[in-house]
Design a protein around this motif. Structure first.
Motif, PDB file in Angstrom:
ATOM      1  N   ALA A 289     -17.364   4.031   7.957  1.00 44.61           N
ATOM      2  CA  ALA A 289     -17.424   4.141   6.475  1.00 44.61           C
ATOM      3  C   ALA A 289     -15.745   4.186   5.745  1.00 44.61           C
ATOM      4  N   GLY A 290     -15.069   3.159   6.598  1.00 41.07           N
ATOM      5  CA  GLY A 290     -13.731   3.075   6.067  1.00 41.07           C
ATOM      6  C   GLY A 290     -13.464   1.724   6.066  1.00 41.07           C
ATOM      7  N   HIS A 291     -12.093   1.317   5.736  1.00 41.90           N
ATOM      8  CA  HIS A 291     -11.548   0.090   5.983  1.00 41.90           C
ATOM      9  C   HIS A 291     -11.930  -1.096   5.186  1.00 41.90           C
ATOM     10  N   GLY A 292     -12.779  -0.551   4.103  1.00 43.35           N
ATOM     11  CA  GLY A 292     -13.233  -1.720   3.252  1.00 43.35           C
ATOM     12  C   GLY A 292     -14.706  -2.184   3.275  1.00 43.35           C
ATOM     13  N   TRP A 293     -15.445  -1.607   4.457  1.00 39.28           N
ATOM     14  CA  TRP A 293     -16.829  -1.882   4.794  1.00 39.28           C
ATOM     15  C   TRP A 293     -17.560  -1.389   3.775  1.00 39.28           C
ATOM     16  N   LEU A 294     -19.016  -1.371   3.881  1.00 44.93           N
ATOM     17  CA  LEU A 294     -19.859  -1.208   2.602  1.00 44.93           C
ATOM     18  C   LEU A 294     -19.830   0.348   2.314  1.00 44.93           C
ATOM     19  N   LEU A 295     -20.000   1.344   3.339  1.00 43.12           N
ATOM     20  CA  LEU A 295     -20.021   2.648   2.710  1.00 43.12           C
ATOM     21  C   LEU A 295     -18.627   2.999   1.926  1.00 43.12           C
ATOM     22  N   HIS A 296     -17.551   2.451   2.499  1.00 46.89           N
ATOM     23  CA  HIS A 296     -16.333   2.661   1.704  1.00 46.89           C
ATOM     24  C   HIS A 296     -16.184   2.179   0.332  1.00 46.89           C
ATOM     25  N   GLN A 297     -16.961   0.802   0.410  1.00 43.83           N
ATOM     26  CA  GLN A 297     -17.121   0.154  -0.867  1.00 43.83           C
ATOM     27  C   GLN A 297     -17.706   1.087  -1.961  1.00 43.83           C
ATOM     28  N   PHE A 298     -18.731   1.761  -1.620  1.00 42.87           N
ATOM     29  CA  PHE A 298     -19.423   2.664  -2.521  1.00 42.87           C
ATOM     30  C   PHE A 298     -18.430   3.847  -2.789  1.00 42.87           C
ATOM     31  N   LEU A 299     -17.445   4.419  -1.898  1.00 40.32           N
ATOM     32  CA  LEU A 299     -16.620   5.610  -2.246  1.00 40.32           C
ATOM     33  C   LEU A 299     -15.544   5.046  -3.016  1.00 40.32           C
TER      34      LEU A 299
ATOM     35  N   ILE B 117     -18.280   9.822  12.277  1.00 41.98           N
ATOM     36  CA  ILE B 117     -18.159   8.780  11.272  1.00 41.98           C
ATOM     37  C   ILE B 117     -16.575   8.845  10.987  1.00 41.98           C
ATOM     38  N   ARG B 118     -16.322   7.321  10.720  1.00 41.84           N
ATOM     39  CA  ARG B 118     -14.747   6.878  10.420  1.00 41.84           C
ATOM     40  C   ARG B 118     -14.768   6.673   9.086  1.00 41.84           C
ATOM     41  N   ILE B 119     -13.827   7.147   8.330  1.00 41.18           N
ATOM     42  CA  ILE B 119     -13.118   7.291   6.892  1.00 41.18           C
ATOM     43  C   ILE B 119     -12.005   6.741   6.721  1.00 41.18           C
ATOM     44  N   SER B 120     -11.364   6.303   5.689  1.00 39.13           N
ATOM     45  CA  SER B 120      -9.985   6.008   5.338  1.00 39.13           C
ATOM     46  C   SER B 120      -9.664   7.509   4.604  1.00 39.13           C
ATOM     47  N   GLY B 121      -8.903   8.061   5.276  1.00 36.75           N
ATOM     48  CA  GLY B 121      -8.416   9.362   4.403  1.00 36.75           C
ATOM     49  C   GLY B 121      -7.937   9.091   2.954  1.00 36.75           C
ATOM     50  N   SER B 122      -7.082   8.117   3.131  1.00 38.46           N
ATOM     51  CA  SER B 122      -6.489   7.385   1.808  1.00 38.46           C
ATOM     52  C   SER B 122      -6.557   5.864   1.737  1.00 38.46           C
ATOM     53  N   GLU B 123      -6.756   5.312   0.782  1.00 32.75           N
ATOM     54  CA  GLU B 123      -6.816   3.935   0.620  1.00 32.75           C
ATOM     55  C   GLU B 123      -5.437   3.342   0.821  1.00 32.75           C
ATOM     56  N   CYS B 124      -4.457   4.184   0.264  1.00 30.22           N
ATOM     57  CA  CYS B 124      -2.975   3.692   0.326  1.00 30.22           C
ATOM     58  C   CYS B 124      -2.426   2.592  -0.198  1.00 30.22           C
ATOM     59  N   TYR B 125      -3.159   2.482  -1.414  1.00 34.14           N
ATOM     60  CA  TYR B 125      -2.613   1.117  -2.193  1.00 34.14           C
ATOM     61  C   TYR B 125      -2.840   1.698  -3.807  1.00 34.14           C
ATOM     62  N   ALA B 126      -2.158   1.130  -4.858  1.00 33.43           N
ATOM     63  CA  ALA B 126      -2.347   1.696  -6.278  1.00 33.43           C
ATOM     64  C   ALA B 126      -3.844   1.206  -6.640  1.00 33.43           C
ATOM     65  N   GLY B 127      -4.299   2.109  -7.048  1.00 35.08           N
ATOM     66  CA  GLY B 127      -5.811   1.857  -7.696  1.00 35.08           C
ATOM     67  C   GLY B 127      -6.818   2.398  -6.777  1.00 35.08           C
ATOM     68  N   GLY B 128      -6.294   2.696  -5.549  1.00 35.59           N
ATOM     69  CA  GLY B 128      -7.356   3.179  -4.627  1.00 35.59           C
ATOM     70  C   GLY B 128      -7.245   4.793  -4.562  1.00 35.59           C
ATOM     71  N   TYR B 129      -8.123   5.321  -3.877  1.00 34.57           N
ATOM     72  CA  TYR B 129      -8.429   6.808  -3.810  1.00 34.57           C
ATOM     73  C   TYR B 129      -7.096   7.199  -2.954  1.00 34.57           C
TER      74      TYR B 129
ATOM     75  N   GLY C  30      -6.448   2.882   4.748  1.00 38.71           N
ATOM     76  CA  GLY C  30      -6.401   1.906   4.326  1.00 38.71           C
ATOM     77  C   GLY C  30      -7.656   0.994   4.156  1.00 38.71           C
ATOM     78  N   SER C  31      -7.326  -0.290   3.976  1.00 35.61           N
ATOM     79  CA  SER C  31      -8.601  -1.326   3.825  1.00 35.61           C
ATOM     80  C   SER C  31      -8.114  -2.579   4.379  1.00 35.61           C
ATOM     81  N   HIS C  32      -9.084  -3.176   5.086  1.00 37.57           N
ATOM     82  CA  HIS C  32      -8.621  -4.572   5.768  1.00 37.57           C
ATOM     83  C   HIS C  32      -8.596  -5.854   4.639  1.00 37.57           C
TER      84      HIS C  32
END
Length: 655
Positions: free
Chosen positions: A176-186, A228-240, A264-266
């Motif tokens: 649920a991280g790195h830019g895949w579907l569940l992350h896209q919803f988040l 579950i793997r998540i991105s704790g922060s998206e680490c870029y401007a505009g991301g959470y 982050g996000s791939h």
């Protein structure tokens, strides 16, 4: 053993009633070599089994796509709704399990990034992809997920988890991280829905991930661990940021058994090297995200990213920053890392350089070939290898660089008598010039480790010894391996002999010779990395490259990290630009038919290496067998040098 050095790392942990033998987990790494019917080859079982042999508590395998029609992100992804995958996955799970590790299957759905390049699916590949909202991506219209598609997706995740359990896996890892579907919803940037699956509230954006976790739990039962793997922060401007990462984790609390915190996000170039930490970032750079989330949840937390140092990992668990430490590239560089830590052999660990050669190789060749571990990617062939040669021979290795050291070590492992000669007074070769570079510390560690291994292996080491044909004849070897390396090319440019001109090698060794402003000729990895090093030391740097792109030497993912550093240090990269003359105050160039001048106190050339082919070949008839390896054949990279040296050394003594 009351004085056991790393007690917290080797304390077992129970997740959903399953006992994990320690706190060191192998996080998911890809495996691109699949058959035409979309199932894993026998090599996959050997690849993941090798990690289990090394002592980790759990091994997570490559992405298993939960929806083969709507969720596949690439040509070389296995699909968990393909019943033909059963036997190959069962083989992988068994291979991991029999070594005492828990096998975990990663569950993934590419969402809006699905069906981008499914070349071998023919007419079935319509390019249809669904995401949180309608948008344009790569020239395609991404459709919004309807209630029916959302329900289908939740069920697909549950079905995939049940299938993984049927195959013999003891855990699943939901991505649920790195830019895949569940992350896209988040993601607040991507998910602008106004229904219960989106909107501004994190509760709505996280709803799909929570529903997936609950559906999986219902299908697999209470005694089956869910990570579950998540991105704790998206680490870029505009991301959470981490605040929303904490809120997301709190919503998952109690719905899973392990929250695996990455970052982050791939799909965002500037943070690719955060998601997959580059050599420019410190060890454990993403640990603070996991540490912050752990303060707010009851569920055990795992951390990942730039980890492999025993002292650091022990401190992470001992201090309560995380309950589990996960590693990916560190275990490709040395799958025996856990056992070496436990048995007090940390000095023998091959420390990952975070060069991303493995990742680039996986995407290009289907195998995770490693720059410093020549066994990586060859797991299947080595599984059935005979450890000693049939015939023991006397072998002279000329040159104590990367290739020469690896050849000597492999030869000794196979029972040969080995003489290793090095012209200088130190093993390590030309790369020793980079030992003062902060982001090359892992390279220096590797060279030192190899030199120490040579000393322990019983090699007859002769430093300060040049191997001439006369010397080679006097040794009376059965085999000669010539690994003499290469020397820097000095370009034929007017002014190249000026007093303000240095080679890259000389500049690495004596950076104080470089003035306040430096122009580097050559935009390959050597020139770019040197420019970053000089910029770190406060120099103003311009890099001049004839090509229209950075020459990556085959390691294209490393370039993403380099680009981040070029931006960080405001380095001027001039592509499609050719130097025509060097003066005492700079460089005249030509670009697009127009002349340019770049002021510089110092000009450094980094335009390639000349292989010492003739010097190496002079030894060709000084023994019955002769082999020429490494840069004295064709200058390439560390991975090529170690891989060739390892393989040729294994070939010797077959008869």
């Amino acid at each position: 053993m009351s004085d056991f050095k790393y007690p917290h790392l080797f304390e077992p942990i129970k997740l959903a009633g399953t006992l994990f033998r320690n706190r060191l987990f192998a996080s998911p790494t890809g495996y691109q070599d699949i058959k035409g019917d979309g199932v894993l080859t026998e090599g996959a079982a050997a690849y993941y089994e090798r990690k289990a042999m090394g002592g980790v508590a759990s091994v997570a395998i490559c992405e298993g796509i939960v929806d083969g029609e709507l969720g596949r992100g690439g040509d070389y992804h296995i699909c968990l709704d393909n019943p033909l995958a059963l036997h190959s996955l069962a083989r992988v799970a068994h291979a991991i399990r029999r070594h005492g590790a828990v096998a975990s299957q990663e569950l993934q759905h590419a969402g809006m990034y699905a069906n981008r390049s499914l070349s071998f699916l023919g007419a079935a590949a319509k390019g249809v992809a669904y995401g949180p909202v309608e948008c344009e991506l790569d020239g395609r219209t991404i459709l919004p997920m309807t209630e029916e598609i959302i329900e289908r997706t939740i069920n697909k995740f549950a079905d995939a988890a049940a299938f993984a359990k049927q195959c013999g896996f003891g855990m699943v890892t939901i991505h649920a991280g790195h830019g895949w579907l569940l992350h896209q919803f988040l993601s607040p940037e991507l998910n602008r829905r106004t229904d219960k699956w989106g909107g501004g509230a994190v509760e709505n954006r996280a709803r799909l991930a929570v529903a997936v976790c609950n559906a999986i739990r219902k299908r697999v039962g209470p005694g089956f661990p869910i990570e579950i793997r998540i991105s704790g922060s998206e680490c870029y401007a505009g991301g959470y940021d981490i605040d929303e990462g904490v809120a997301f984790a709190k919503m998952l609390d109690g719905h899973v058994d392990l929250i695996h915190v990455s970052a982050g996000s791939h799909e965002v170039e500037e943070v690719f090297a955060v998601t997959h930490p580059s050599m420019f970032l410190p060890d454990g750079c993403n640990v603070p995200f996991a540490a912050e989330i752990k303060k707010h949840v009851e569920t055990p937390v795992a951390t990942v990213g730039a980890l492999g140092d025993a002292e650091l990992m022990e401190e992470i668990v001992a201090s309560g920053q995380a309950d589990v430490v996960e590693m990916a590239r560190a275990l490709i560089a040395d799958p025996d890392l856990p056992l070496k830590i436990r048995t007090g052999r940390t000095g023998e660990i091959r420390k990952c350089m975070r060069c991303l050669a493995c990742f680039s190789s996986e995407l290009s060749n289907g195998q995770d070939y490693c720059a410093i571990n020549p066994e990586a990617g060859r797991d299947l062939e080595l599984k059935y290898d005979i450890p000693e040669a049939a015939v023991s021979k006397k072998v002279l290795v000329a040159g104590g660089g990367i290739a020469g050291m690896q050849a000597a070590l492999t030869l000794r492992e196979r029972g040969h008598e080995v003489i290793l000669c090095e012209k200088s007074g130190r093993l390590g070769g030309a790369l020793r010039c980079e030992e003062r570079v902060p982001f090359k510390k892992k390279l220096d560690d590797y060279l030192n480790s190899q030199a120490d291994a040579v000393a322990r292996a019983g090699v007859d080491l002769r430093l300060g010894t040049e191997v001439t044909p006369e010397y080679a004849e006097s040794v009376g070897a059965d085999v000669i391996i010539s690994a003499l390396g290469a020397r820097p090319v000095k370009p034929n440019i007017p002014g190249i002999g000026g007093k303000t001109v240095l080679s890259a090698e000389e500049t690495y060794i004596n950076p104080e010779k470089a003035g306040a402003s430096v122009a580097i000729l050559g935009g390959g990895l050597v020139g770019i990395e040197l420019g970053i090093y000089l910029a770190m030391l406060g120099r103003k740097v311009t890099i001049i490259e004839m090509l229209d792109h950075i020459s990556d030497g085959g390691n294209f993912l490393h370039v993403l990290g380099l680009k981040a550093e070029l931006r960080r240090y405001n380095i001027d990269l001039q592509l499609s630009t050719r130097a025509t003359e060097i003066t005492d105050i700079g460089v005249h160039c030509e670009s697009g038919g127009a002349g340019k001048f770049f002021f510089a106190d110092t000009v450094v050339y980094a335009v390639g290496q000349r292989p010492l082919q003739e010097e190496a070949s002079a030894l060709r008839f000084c023994a019955p067998e002769f082999y020429q390896i490494g840069d004295c054949v064709t200058p390439a990279n560390i991975m090529n040098a170690t891989g060739t040296a390892f393989t040729i050394a294994r070939d010797i003594g077959r008869f």
